[in-house]
Design a protein around this motif. Structure first.
Motif: not given
Length: 551
Positions: A196, A227-231, A261-262
């Motif tokens: 990321t 696909n990351s926490d910075q979506w 997903r969130h």
């Protein structure tokens, strides 16, 4: 070629058969290419490329944790390239970015052949120093494409990021710049491994240096960040894309999955509706994600949205595959306080569900629907069509088989069948003409247009047999309602032809008396599904069903 049988007092009412579809001649396909004017000759300052991580993050060798490989369903519309295909194209050097759009064809072909020649080169396992890269480059047979070939191999072999970064560093020090296409290949490797911070840094470098990014780079950035926490940055990039082009289906679906997903389902459905409004056809993969991530959630609006997806599948006569069907079943059964229960079953020719005894919808069209469909097919499909197919000599066996049912048959053939030959012997043709009526069209005429015309003009009860899937004819119909009616009519009137295992006998599967489409009564849902992701022929409808009841 076509053929009828008489089962009512009016004309040709029972069976129309088109034998010329047994071995259709291959169609020519036109290939179109689109070029982008990409400024790959512009320079990237070496210092501006130095990213935030001086060492590589841990690498998942298989890349399964971040970007799992999923098969994409092949349904009755064009699919967009998936992640595997995109990375394969990059690793094989098929994706090129050049500012010289009008490069000579021979030169481009030579470059492609050169890249393929070195497709199996193995990248180093650890970072190299400048002199080591120089030695490798000098020993390479085509030094001019060394860096590109090496990056292609790194993507293919999923090389560690620090190995790729050492090559970028070498290129930047040697040339004072890094070409656009090399940055994209490095980006593909970062996305493949879920790096990321590297993805963010490459984005900053490219946006600062280049005025415009092309769609391939945006696809990679949005896919990697979603696909990351910075979506949420992927959502920002989606808005950025909208200002310069129509976002791709991949762009939307990456963001939809990230929101789902969130548990931000309202956002996911907002993007989904926006996607449909732009005439982008969703894959079954993203539709399944809605049901997977909504499991156990309660809310009338959410339920309405998911029912809307099921009705979308119904309207477009799309059949979910087995894993998608399981997701639908689990979602129904997880709705708090509603007590839905699903059962897998097979529905026989009667159309009655053996689980709940519900009778499925009839496959017959109303008189108004039939008349409208007939006129639209005649105007949109039959007039001006130019399909040509060969005729099969297997006609004799089929006529004999169908004539045993005392059906009145009309055979649509071509005039060449009247000429005595090894395929069409005069005595056999004479025997067939004693069992059926024949209409012989010109040899250059389009026989499947005759098939449709004769079937529709013979009345609602006329059936037809063909190995043609009639996809082209469906595509000629301009609105979704008529296409829906065409498929419903086809499934209720097309008799499937299938030779025996020994190849000596011909058998037919009768047309369905019930409509093979998702349907509901409010407290029941019946969903036909396929076992696999593979597309079934358009007339081969599923025989397996999910019956869902609310107790």
């Amino acid at each position: 070629m076509a053929l009828f049988s008489q089962t009512s007092q009016r004309g040709f009412q029972a069976l129309l058969w088109k034998c010329c579809m047994f071995w259709p001649a291959p169609r020519c396909q036109q290939l179109s290419a689109v070029s982008f004017n990409i400024p790959n000759r512009e320079k990237v300052n070496y210092l501006s490329f130095m990213t935030s991580s001086s060492t590589a993050l841990p690498v998942d060798p298989k890349g399964t944790d971040v970007l799992p490989t999923k098969k994409r369903s092949k349904i009755d519309y064009k699919e967009e390239k998936g992640w595997d295909e995109e990375t394969k194209e990059i690793s094989e050097g098929k994706v090129h970015f050049s500012s010289s759009v009008e490069a000579p064809k021979k030169q481009l072909m030579s470059q492609v052949l050169s890249r393929r020649k070195f497709a199996n080169i193995q990248p180093p396992e650890k970072p190299l120093q400048a002199e080591e890269w120089n030695r490798l480059r000098e020993s390479f047979q085509s030094p001019g494409i060394f860096e590109e070939v090496m990056f292609n191999s790194m993507v293919r072999c999923n090389s560690p990021i620090d190995v790729a970064k050492s090559l970028l560093t070498h290129v930047a020090k040697s040339n004072g710049d890094i070409a656009y296409n090399l940055l994209v290949k490095y980006l593909a490797l970062c996305v493949q491994q879920g790096q990321t911070s590297e993805i963010r840094d490459v984005y900053d470098v490219m946006k600062n240096r280049f005025k415009i990014l092309e769609s391939g780079a945006y696809n990679l950035f949005i896919r990697g960040l979603s696909n990351s926490d910075q979506w949420r940055m992927a959502l920002t990039l989606l808005e950025e894309v909208k200002k310069i082009m129509i976002p791709s289906r991949t762009n939307y679906e990456s963001c939809i999955k990230a929101a789902s997903r969130h548990q931000e389902m309202n956002l996911a459905f907002e993007l989904y509706r926006e996607m449909l409004a732009k005439d982008l056809v969703p894959t079954l993969d993203v539709l399944q994600a809605f049901f997977d991530f909504s499991r156990g959630m309660k809310g009338a609006e959410l339920q309405k949205e998911l029912f809307g997806i099921l009705l979308y599948l119904r309207e477009n006569r799309i059949y979910p595959h087995k894993t998608f069907m399981q997701s639908i079943k689990l979602w129904f059964e997880s709705i708090p306080g509603e007590n839905w229960r699903g059962h897998l079953t097979s529905i026989k020719g009667s159309g009655q569900c053996p689980v709940c005894n519900h009778q499925l919808e009839d496959s017959d069209l109303t008189e108004e629907e039939y008349n409208n469909l007939r006129e639209r097919i005649i105007s949109d499909v039959i007039h001006g069509t130019d399909t040509f197919r060969k005729t099969s000599p297997q006609l004799f066996d089929a006529v004999n088989c169908l004539a045993k049912d005392n059906a009145r048959l009309l055979v649509l053939g071509r005039k060449h069948m009247l000429i005595n030959s090894s395929n069409w012997k005069r005595e056999i043709m004479k025997e067939m003409q004693n069992k059926a009526d024949f209409f012989f069209a010109d040899n250059i005429s389009e026989d499947d247009a005759f098939l449709l015309y004769a079937t529709l003009r013979s009345g609602k009860h006329c059936k037809f047999v063909t190995r043609d899937f009639l996809r082209d004819h469906k595509a000629c119909l301009s609105d979704s309602l008529t296409r829906h009616l065409f498929r419903k009519w086809q499934h209720g009137h097309q008799i499937a032809f299938s030779p025996s295992v020994e190849g000596k006998r011909i058998s037919f599967s009768p047309a369905l008396c019930y409509d093979c489409v998702i349907q509901t009564t409010g407290d029941t849902w019946h969903i036909p599904y396929k076992d696999t992701f593979e597309e079934k022929y358009s007339y081969e409808v599923p025989r397996k069903w999910l019956c869902i009841q609310q107790k």
